[in-house]
Design an enzyme around this catalytic site. Sequence first.
Site, short mmCIF file in Angstrom:
data_model
loop_
_atom_site.label_atom_id
_atom_site.label_comp_id
_atom_site.label_asym_id
_atom_site.label_seq_id
_atom_site.Cartn_x
_atom_site.Cartn_y
_atom_site.Cartn_z
N ASP A 28 12.41 -25.93 18.27
CA ASP A 28 12.63 -25.92 19.72
C ASP A 28 12.96 -27.36 20.12
O ASP A 28 12.56 -28.31 19.45
CB ASP A 28 11.35 -25.48 20.46
CG ASP A 28 11.66 -24.83 21.80
OD1 ASP A 28 11.42 -23.62 21.94
OD2 ASP A 28 12.18 -25.52 22.71
N ASP A 50 17.22 -29.79 17.98
CA ASP A 50 18.19 -29.21 18.91
C ASP A 50 19.23 -28.47 18.07
O ASP A 50 19.81 -29.05 17.14
CB ASP A 50 18.83 -30.38 19.68
CG ASP A 50 19.69 -29.91 20.82
OD1 ASP A 50 20.31 -28.83 20.70
OD2 ASP A 50 19.76 -30.63 21.83
N ARG A 73 18.51 -19.16 29.07
CA ARG A 73 18.36 -17.72 29.31
C ARG A 73 18.43 -17.30 30.77
O ARG A 73 18.12 -16.16 31.10
CB ARG A 73 17.02 -17.25 28.74
CG ARG A 73 15.84 -17.97 29.41
CD ARG A 73 14.53 -17.28 29.16
NE ARG A 73 13.38 -18.14 29.35
CZ ARG A 73 12.77 -18.34 30.51
NH1 ARG A 73 13.22 -17.78 31.61
NH2 ARG A 73 11.71 -19.13 30.56
N THR A 78 21.62 -9.33 25.42
CA THR A 78 21.09 -8.84 26.69
C THR A 78 21.81 -7.58 27.15
O THR A 78 23.03 -7.44 26.94
CB THR A 78 21.18 -9.95 27.77
OG1 THR A 78 20.99 -9.36 29.06
CG2 THR A 78 22.50 -10.66 27.77
N SER A 103 27.45 -12.91 35.04
CA SER A 103 27.13 -14.33 35.27
C SER A 103 27.69 -15.11 34.10
O SER A 103 27.98 -14.54 33.04
CB SER A 103 25.60 -14.54 35.36
OG SER A 103 25.03 -14.48 34.05
N TYR A 116 26.05 -17.07 32.32
CA TYR A 116 25.04 -16.91 31.26
C TYR A 116 25.30 -15.62 30.47
O TYR A 116 25.36 -15.63 29.24
CB TYR A 116 23.61 -16.89 31.86
CG TYR A 116 22.66 -16.10 30.99
CD1 TYR A 116 22.20 -16.63 29.78
CD2 TYR A 116 22.28 -14.79 31.32
CE1 TYR A 116 21.37 -15.88 28.95
CE2 TYR A 116 21.46 -14.04 30.49
CZ TYR A 116 21.02 -14.59 29.31
OH TYR A 116 20.22 -13.84 28.47
N HIS A 117 25.42 -14.49 31.21
CA HIS A 117 25.57 -13.23 30.50
C HIS A 117 26.86 -13.24 29.65
O HIS A 117 26.89 -12.68 28.55
CB HIS A 117 25.57 -12.04 31.47
CG HIS A 117 24.19 -11.70 32.00
ND1 HIS A 117 23.73 -12.13 33.23
CD2 HIS A 117 23.17 -10.98 31.46
CE1 HIS A 117 22.48 -11.67 33.42
NE2 HIS A 117 22.12 -10.98 32.37
N LYS A 137 26.39 -14.74 26.29
CA LYS A 137 25.79 -13.83 25.32
C LYS A 137 26.85 -12.87 24.75
O LYS A 137 26.73 -12.43 23.60
CB LYS A 137 24.66 -13.03 25.96
CG LYS A 137 23.59 -13.88 26.63
CD LYS A 137 22.82 -14.72 25.66
CE LYS A 137 21.70 -13.95 25.04
NZ LYS A 137 20.79 -14.85 24.27
N GLN A 143 18.61 -6.79 25.05
CA GLN A 143 17.29 -6.63 25.67
C GLN A 143 17.38 -6.54 27.19
O GLN A 143 18.17 -7.24 27.82
CB GLN A 143 16.40 -7.79 25.28
CG GLN A 143 14.99 -7.65 25.83
CD GLN A 143 14.00 -8.47 25.06
OE1 GLN A 143 13.26 -7.97 24.21
NE2 GLN A 143 14.00 -9.74 25.33
N ASN A 202 8.36 -10.29 37.52
CA ASN A 202 7.42 -11.42 37.47
C ASN A 202 7.39 -12.13 38.82
O ASN A 202 6.34 -12.51 39.33
CB ASN A 202 7.81 -12.39 36.35
CG ASN A 202 7.51 -11.80 34.96
OD1 ASN A 202 6.94 -10.71 34.86
ND2 ASN A 202 7.88 -12.51 33.92
N ARG A 203 8.58 -12.30 39.40
CA ARG A 203 8.66 -12.96 40.71
C ARG A 203 7.98 -12.10 41.79
O ARG A 203 7.27 -12.62 42.65
CB ARG A 203 10.12 -13.17 41.10
CG ARG A 203 10.79 -14.30 40.36
CD ARG A 203 12.29 -14.33 40.56
NE ARG A 203 12.78 -14.21 41.92
CZ ARG A 203 12.55 -15.05 42.91
NH1 ARG A 203 11.81 -16.12 42.67
NH2 ARG A 203 13.05 -14.86 44.11
N TYR A 227 17.07 -7.84 46.21
CA TYR A 227 18.33 -8.37 46.75
C TYR A 227 19.23 -7.23 47.22
O TYR A 227 19.43 -6.24 46.51
CB TYR A 227 19.07 -9.18 45.69
CG TYR A 227 18.38 -10.46 45.25
CD1 TYR A 227 17.48 -11.13 46.08
CD2 TYR A 227 18.65 -11.02 44.00
CE1 TYR A 227 16.85 -12.31 45.67
CE2 TYR A 227 18.03 -12.19 43.59
CZ TYR A 227 17.13 -12.83 44.42
OH TYR A 227 16.53 -13.99 44.01
N ARG A 267 23.86 -12.59 44.39
CA ARG A 267 24.67 -12.31 43.21
C ARG A 267 25.84 -11.39 43.54
O ARG A 267 25.79 -10.64 44.51
CB ARG A 267 23.82 -11.62 42.14
CG ARG A 267 22.55 -12.39 41.85
CD ARG A 267 21.87 -11.85 40.62
NE ARG A 267 20.61 -12.55 40.43
CZ ARG A 267 19.91 -12.55 39.32
NH1 ARG A 267 20.33 -11.85 38.29
NH2 ARG A 267 18.78 -13.22 39.21
#
Length: 408
Positions: free
Chosen positions: A31, A74, A100, A144, A179, A181-182, A185, A208, A239-240, A254, A325
């Site tokens: 990590d 890294d 992520r 994802t 996004s 990010y997505h 992936k 996932q 979680n939020r 949202y 979004r």
Amino acid sequence: MRILITGIDGYSGWALALHLLQRGHTVSGLDNFITRERVAEVGSWSATPIPTFRERQAALKELGLGEISFHEVDLGDYAATRRVLREERPEAVVHLGEQRSAPYSMIDVHHAVATQTQNVTSTLHLLYAMHEALPDAHLVKMGTMGEYGTPNVDIPEGFFEVEYRGRRDRMPFPRQASSWYHWSKVFDSGDVMLANRLWGLRATDVMQGVIYGTRTPEITDDRLLTRFDFDEVWGTALNRFCVQAVLGLPITPYGKGGQQRGFLALEDSVQSLTLALENPPEPGEYRVFNQFDEAYSIRQLADLVAAEASSRGFPCHVEASYNPRVEAEEHYYHPLHERLPALGYRPLRTLKDSLGEMLTDLARFRARLEAKKHVVQPRMDFRLSDNKVRLLGHPGSKETPVAPSGPR
Ligand code: USQ
């Protein structure tokens, strides 16, 4: 089995390491601690007070739970990555060492570029290093469900049969990520597929869903807690919502809240990854698993959290927020998930089981949540090319902009 986890310091990585140790595997990890830095960059921290990695190692020893060989490396450093693989000689590598967060990747051009270059580079480095140092090892790569988007047809596990102009073929199911990010992936998945075709790399690509939860059965001591993010950028929906309930803030689905996603408990995510590791693909095989348990709409999730929280003495209410979004707010959603159950996957936790535990755990850390209350509610807007403009101009905002210094 000797298993190396990249991103072992993260939410899933640490929980997986504890579980694999408990099952008698030899665990090593690497990590670069960048998630810790990046959560600080947006002015937040983990709800759970997480020790340094060195302290985690010491706690494992003291509690008699075993040892983890750790490398502060890294994945952007190819020589160091290959050196770790040569030293540890894992039979399987679980690749979780990536940026992520979709919102983080949408802050501005610099965060978009950092996300895509770092995620794609780290995966390519790992693929080449495995090819050079461990050509027979099994790669379990975290993908994802968001790669597929929300098409108006069922979503298969990676591949589907197509008939077009009278001819048939088995092809990768189309990707429609929403996004930067997505999309990173999606690029990773393509690269793993190519490494499989070029070199016969044995790989499992895990699509996932959204993970939730504060703990797994192996977290028996506060020194073993995994991180738990709740701010607008790093926290995920459920979680939020639990944090919002504990703080008495409005729970924020949202837009219309009809967005559906597949969810699974952290414990079940760990279970699924373990099944993939302990039931590896054949040499030369590339396989794709859709990994989630229950599909819910965001509005349903918000209502479930509000009901459970109110019944436990956390009065709260749901208040739809503007949607930062660009995503369908009402849509068909039916992904298949048959391959993990075929290997023996049975969910250990339902969402309803987990809510009480999460609320109780989070209430213990209320002071840490209160201290960062200002980064919980939505302030970003994915539709802008530079969220700093919006944040600095946010009415009454004296807060630090989301990304004062830019990504590392
Ligand atoms: N959402 C809300 N309110 C909030 C936060 C989120 O309504 O306060 C909505 C979002 O608009 C979205 C859904 O919840 O429709 C999921 O958002 P999320 O932030 O929980 O999760 P997402 O950005 O999709 O990303 C997370 C993880 C990522 C993983 C992905 C799996 O951060 O690493 O790849 O879940 S999946 O969503 O299946 O693609």
